[in-house]
Design a protein around this motif. Structure first.
Motif, PDB file in Angstrom:
ATOM      1  N   CYS A 152       0.830  -1.199   0.000  1.00 27.72           N
ATOM      2  CA  CYS A 152       0.000   0.000   0.000  1.00 27.72           C
ATOM      3  C   CYS A 152       0.873   1.261   0.000  1.00 27.72           C
ATOM      4  O   CYS A 152       1.875   1.345   0.724  1.00 27.72           O
ATOM      5  CB  CYS A 152      -0.922   0.022   1.219  1.00 27.72           C
ATOM      6  N   VAL A 153       0.507   2.225  -0.846  1.00 27.15           N
ATOM      7  CA  VAL A 153       1.183   3.520  -0.929  1.00 27.15           C
ATOM      8  C   VAL A 153       0.398   4.524  -0.083  1.00 27.15           C
ATOM      9  O   VAL A 153      -0.830   4.497  -0.040  1.00 27.15           O
ATOM     10  CB  VAL A 153       1.273   3.993  -2.389  1.00 27.15           C
ATOM     11  N   ASN A 154       1.137   5.437   0.575  1.00 30.80           N
ATOM     12  CA  ASN A 154       0.545   6.394   1.510  1.00 30.80           C
ATOM     13  C   ASN A 154       0.000   5.686   2.744  1.00 30.80           C
ATOM     14  O   ASN A 154      -0.960   6.139   3.358  1.00 30.80           O
ATOM     15  CB  ASN A 154      -0.580   7.216   0.864  1.00 30.80           C
TER      16      ASN A 154
ATOM     17  N   THR B 249      -3.501   3.728  -1.748  1.00 30.51           N
ATOM     18  CA  THR B 249      -3.530   2.858  -2.925  1.00 30.51           C
ATOM     19  C   THR B 249      -2.790   1.570  -2.601  1.00 30.51           C
ATOM     20  O   THR B 249      -1.618   1.592  -2.198  1.00 30.51           O
ATOM     21  CB  THR B 249      -2.868   3.545  -4.129  1.00 30.51           C
ATOM     22  N   CYS B 250      -3.470   0.435  -2.801  1.00 26.46           N
ATOM     23  CA  CYS B 250      -2.877  -0.873  -2.501  1.00 26.46           C
ATOM     24  C   CYS B 250      -2.855  -1.729  -3.767  1.00 26.46           C
ATOM     25  O   CYS B 250      -3.796  -1.682  -4.577  1.00 26.46           O
ATOM     26  CB  CYS B 250      -3.670  -1.599  -1.416  1.00 26.46           C
TER      27      CYS B 250
END
Length: 305
Positions: free
Chosen positions: A230-232, A245-246
């Motif tokens: 995951c991003v963020n 976002t994953c």
């Protein structure tokens, strides 16, 4: 048998008669002859059970014209694989018999014909590969239907990713082996199934925002459990909205992406701690004093007249 009466005449012309008998016996047995085939016949099997073989046998006799010949097995018999002795006998009118024999050998050198499916391409449908079912059969000219055995993998087995060559064989009753092969190719074009939380709105719990420990997971048909990235991602979310976002990627590079939003808001008013009554000493009849007292919850302003 023959009788003869012949007169005898002497010189004085006197007649006399004598009789004798001639008996003819037939004691010569007929000769059996196989015509238009070699003494021994060899043929390849060409039908279920062997091969039908026809032949001609005849006999000649010094007295009886065309004696009847009987052969066992008879011409037109379905001869099995192997060697069979044919015995032929003939009898003339006087009861004399003749005998001759020859061998009929039926060979089987043709293997069974094995039928397999055309090459198969299938999407992975289980852990580490795909369950593949297929049909095979085999038939032999002489032995008829035969069972088929496929090396390494059988119908209903789990085939691994990639291409596998399947070789199937069948054996007839005399040991001739027939074979055929086909390919099974297992591909994976299906991305993992990714699970993320629904978007959520949280109340701030401090100046930094709010702590939110979310859980994601991913499962791939072929690879099993996959770890999402995951991003963020964070455990503490500041005031405002943040989109996370994953992605989940399987071993073949198939990717699934999903997003969710974490919104942190502050809708809670400050809390004011109450204080008790205060008493201040006047410094003059007309003096007005204002002061501020420090409190653990802020400052309290008041005036003294």
């Amino acid at each position: 048998m023959c009788s003869s009466d012949l007169p005898a005449v002497d010189a004085r012309a006197a007649n006399d008669t004598a009789t004798f008998t001639v008996t003819v016996h037939d004691t010569t047995p007929p000769v059996v002859i196989v015509i238009d085939v070699p003494a021994d016949i060899t043929r390849a099997a060409d039908t279920l059970g062997g091969r039908v073989v026809t032949f001609t046998a005849s006999a000649s006799d010094a007295v009886t014209l065309n004696p009847v010949v009987t052969c066992t097995p008879a011409s037109g018999f379905l001869f099995p694989v192997g060697t069979t002795t044919v015995n032929c006998d003939a009898t003339d009118a006087a009861g004399n018999t003749g005998h001759a024999s020859f061998n009929v050998t039926i060979t089987d050198t043709v293997p069974p014909v094995v039928t397999v499916p055309a090459s198969i391409t299938i999407e992975g449908n289980t852990l580490h590969g795909a369950v593949v079912s297929f049909l095979t059969s085999a038939t032999d000219v002489v032995s008829g239907a035969r069972s088929v055995s496929c090396a390494t993998f059988s119908s209903g087995n789990v085939f691994p990713m990639g291409t596998t060559v399947v070789t199937c064989t069948a054996t007839d009753v005399v040991g001739n082996v027939g074979s055929a092969h086909f390919q099974v190719t297992v591909v994976d074009t299906t991305a993992p199934t990714l699970t993320v939380p629904a978007s959520i709105t949280l109340e701030a719990t401090g100046p930094a925002g709010a702590v939110y420990g979310y859980i994601t997971s991913a499962l791939d048909i072929v690879d099993g459990a996959v770890t999402p990235v995951c991003v963020n991602a964070s455990t503490t979310f500041a005031l405002g909205a943040r989109t996370v976002t994953c992605t989940a990627t399987d071993a073949r590079g198939n990717v699934t992406t999903k997003q969710f939003t974490v919104t942190v808001q502050d809708t809670t008013a400050p809390s004011l701690a109450p204080h008790g009554n205060l008493t201040a000493e006047a410094t003059g009849p007309t003096d007005r004093k204002s002061t501020r007292l420090n409190s653990s919850h802020g400052y309290i302003s008041y005036a003294v007249f």
